[in-house]
Write a protein that holds these residues in place. Structure first.
Motif, short mmCIF file in Angstrom:
data_model
loop_
_atom_site.label_atom_id
_atom_site.label_comp_id
_atom_site.label_asym_id
_atom_site.label_seq_id
_atom_site.Cartn_x
_atom_site.Cartn_y
_atom_site.Cartn_z
N ALA A 15 -18.25 -1.19 -0.25
CA ALA A 15 -17.36 -2.32 -0.54
C ALA A 15 -17.62 -2.87 -1.93
O ALA A 15 -16.67 -3.24 -2.64
N VAL A 16 -18.88 -2.93 -2.34
CA VAL A 16 -19.22 -3.43 -3.67
C VAL A 16 -18.62 -2.52 -4.74
O VAL A 16 -18.10 -2.98 -5.77
N THR A 17 -18.68 -1.20 -4.49
CA THR A 17 -18.10 -0.24 -5.44
C THR A 17 -16.62 -0.49 -5.64
O THR A 17 -16.11 -0.51 -6.77
N TYR A 18 -15.90 -0.70 -4.55
CA TYR A 18 -14.47 -0.99 -4.66
C TYR A 18 -14.23 -2.36 -5.28
O TYR A 18 -13.17 -2.62 -5.84
N GLY A 19 -15.22 -3.26 -5.17
CA GLY A 19 -15.09 -4.55 -5.81
C GLY A 19 -14.99 -4.42 -7.32
O GLY A 19 -14.19 -5.12 -7.97
N PHE A 20 -15.78 -3.52 -7.90
CA PHE A 20 -15.68 -3.26 -9.34
C PHE A 20 -14.33 -2.65 -9.69
O PHE A 20 -13.76 -2.95 -10.75
N MET A 21 -13.82 -1.82 -8.82
CA MET A 21 -12.49 -1.25 -9.04
C MET A 21 -11.43 -2.35 -9.02
O MET A 21 -10.49 -2.35 -9.83
N GLY A 22 -11.61 -3.32 -8.12
CA GLY A 22 -10.69 -4.45 -8.07
C GLY A 22 -10.76 -5.29 -9.34
O GLY A 22 -9.74 -5.77 -9.83
N MET A 54 -11.48 -4.23 -12.38
CA MET A 54 -10.77 -3.51 -13.44
C MET A 54 -9.25 -3.55 -13.22
O MET A 54 -8.49 -3.53 -14.18
N THR A 55 -8.83 -3.62 -11.97
CA THR A 55 -7.40 -3.75 -11.69
C THR A 55 -6.88 -5.09 -12.19
O THR A 55 -5.78 -5.17 -12.74
N LEU A 56 -7.68 -6.15 -12.02
CA LEU A 56 -7.28 -7.46 -12.54
C LEU A 56 -7.19 -7.44 -14.06
O LEU A 56 -6.29 -8.05 -14.64
N VAL A 57 -8.13 -6.74 -14.70
CA VAL A 57 -8.07 -6.61 -16.17
C VAL A 57 -6.79 -5.89 -16.58
O VAL A 57 -6.12 -6.27 -17.54
N LEU A 76 1.28 -3.25 -10.74
CA LEU A 76 -0.17 -3.25 -10.58
C LEU A 76 -0.60 -4.12 -9.40
O LEU A 76 -1.70 -3.92 -8.86
N MET A 77 0.23 -5.06 -8.98
CA MET A 77 -0.09 -5.83 -7.79
C MET A 77 -0.17 -4.91 -6.57
O MET A 77 -0.97 -5.14 -5.65
N TYR A 78 0.63 -3.87 -6.58
CA TYR A 78 0.55 -2.86 -5.50
C TYR A 78 -0.81 -2.19 -5.52
O TYR A 78 -1.45 -2.02 -4.48
N GLN A 79 -1.27 -1.82 -6.73
CA GLN A 79 -2.59 -1.21 -6.85
C GLN A 79 -3.68 -2.20 -6.44
O GLN A 79 -4.66 -1.82 -5.78
N LEU A 80 -3.50 -3.48 -6.80
CA LEU A 80 -4.48 -4.50 -6.43
C LEU A 80 -4.54 -4.64 -4.91
O LEU A 80 -5.64 -4.82 -4.34
N ALA A 81 -3.39 -4.57 -4.25
CA ALA A 81 -3.38 -4.66 -2.79
C ALA A 81 -4.15 -3.51 -2.17
O ALA A 81 -4.88 -3.68 -1.18
N ILE A 82 -4.02 -2.31 -2.74
CA ILE A 82 -4.77 -1.15 -2.25
C ILE A 82 -6.26 -1.39 -2.41
O ILE A 82 -7.06 -1.12 -1.50
N VAL A 83 -6.66 -1.90 -3.58
CA VAL A 83 -8.07 -2.14 -3.83
C VAL A 83 -8.64 -3.19 -2.89
O VAL A 83 -9.75 -3.03 -2.35
N VAL A 84 -7.86 -4.26 -2.66
CA VAL A 84 -8.31 -5.30 -1.73
C VAL A 84 -8.52 -4.70 -0.33
O VAL A 84 -9.50 -5.02 0.36
N GLY A 85 -7.61 -3.83 0.06
CA GLY A 85 -7.77 -3.16 1.35
C GLY A 85 -9.01 -2.29 1.39
O GLY A 85 -9.73 -2.24 2.40
N HIS A 86 -9.28 -1.58 0.28
CA HIS A 86 -10.47 -0.74 0.21
C HIS A 86 -11.75 -1.57 0.26
O HIS A 86 -12.79 -1.08 0.73
#
Length: 262
Positions: free
Chosen positions: A206-213, A215-218, A45-55
């Motif tokens: 960017a705010v939208t992807y922030g919410f995705m980030g 949920m990734t942390l959750v 999931l850290m890989y997914q988190l890295a994608i979200v941070v990039g987004h």
């Protein structure tokens, strides 16, 4: 833009898409191979988190570029002042950093063992979990390699066909539904909500992807506690509901705040 410009743009878009596709396959596979079993879910999931941070970072940088650079459109446009050029140029910084880090990655222990380079495989595993973990994992890898026989035909054996089908369908529907679909319509959804300013639209992206980030942390917290299958089932049901709600928004031409809530 003329046809030649579009041809060049589409050509490099395809090349970039191929590179992203290869990395999106190789990265989680590498993590799964080298990560200890107890941490495999979280590190995946850290890989997914890295994608979200990039987004999140990409539209935030785009917002800064649009705000700082003056509008430069039309026949009198100055090439170096066009914001879209700086947006593309900003990508190269992250790409170069990615390449530098990739060259510093150790080879996969399984690949090293397959090539008979057991000492190197042991060293890589020892860096990850210590000498005891390395000895245990290397023994398991060697036993697994000793049992590997046959070829492509085994994929279609009675015991493997169902697993192969499930894997293909999961990969297909994962990219055909959910965020992969919604993400492409975000600018249109913001427009339907009444947001017309280009710079603010980029910031809202960017705010939208922030919410995705968030949920990734959750998911990082829950992955190795709840398990992958329960999370996948819950997320799939939620994804189906949100996608259906978005479809209704388009079907009934809903506008205003309701669009952002959905």
């Amino acid at each position: 833009p003329d046809s030649a410009t579009l041809t060049v743009f589409n050509m490099f878009r395809a090349v970039g898409g191929l590179g992203v596709g290869l990395c999106s396959i190789a990265s989680p596979m590498y993590i799964a191979e080298v990560a200890p079993p107890a941490k495999r879910g979280g590190l995946g999931l850290m890989y997914q988190l890295a994608i979200v941070v990039g987004h999140i970072a990409a539209p935030a940088i785009g917002y800064g570029i649009v705000v700082l650079l003056p509008p430069s459109d039309g026949p009198a446009a100055i090439a170096w002042q066009q914001p879209w050029r700086w947006m593309f140029a900003s990508e190269t910084v992250c790409v170069l950093l990615f390449v530098i880090f990739v060259f510093r990655l150790p080879r996969s222990p399984r690949w090293l063992a397959e090539k008979g380079r057991y000492d190197e495989a042991f060293d890589v595993l020892a860096k990850i979990g210590g000498a005891e973990y390395a000895a245990r994992e290397l023994a398991a890898i060697r036993a697994s390699l000793a049992q590997e026989t046959g070829g492509w035909s085994e994929l279609f054996a009675p015991g493997m066909r169902y697993a192969l089908l499930i894997g293909i369908l999961l990969a297909l529907f994962n990219n055909w539904t959910g965020w992969s679909v919604i993400g492409g319509y975000i600018p249109m959804l913001f427009e339907m909500s009444g947001l017309e300013d280009r710079a603010r639209a980029i910031l809202q992206f960017a705010v939208t992807y922030g919410f995705m980030g968030l949920m990734t942390l959750v998911s990082l917290v829950l992955m190795d506690r709840v398990g992958r299958r329960p999370l996948w089932l819950f997320a799939s049901l939620l994804m189906a509901a949100i996608t259906a709600a978005t479809g209704l928004v388009f079907h009934f031409h809903v506008t205003g705040l309701a669009v952002l809530l959905v």
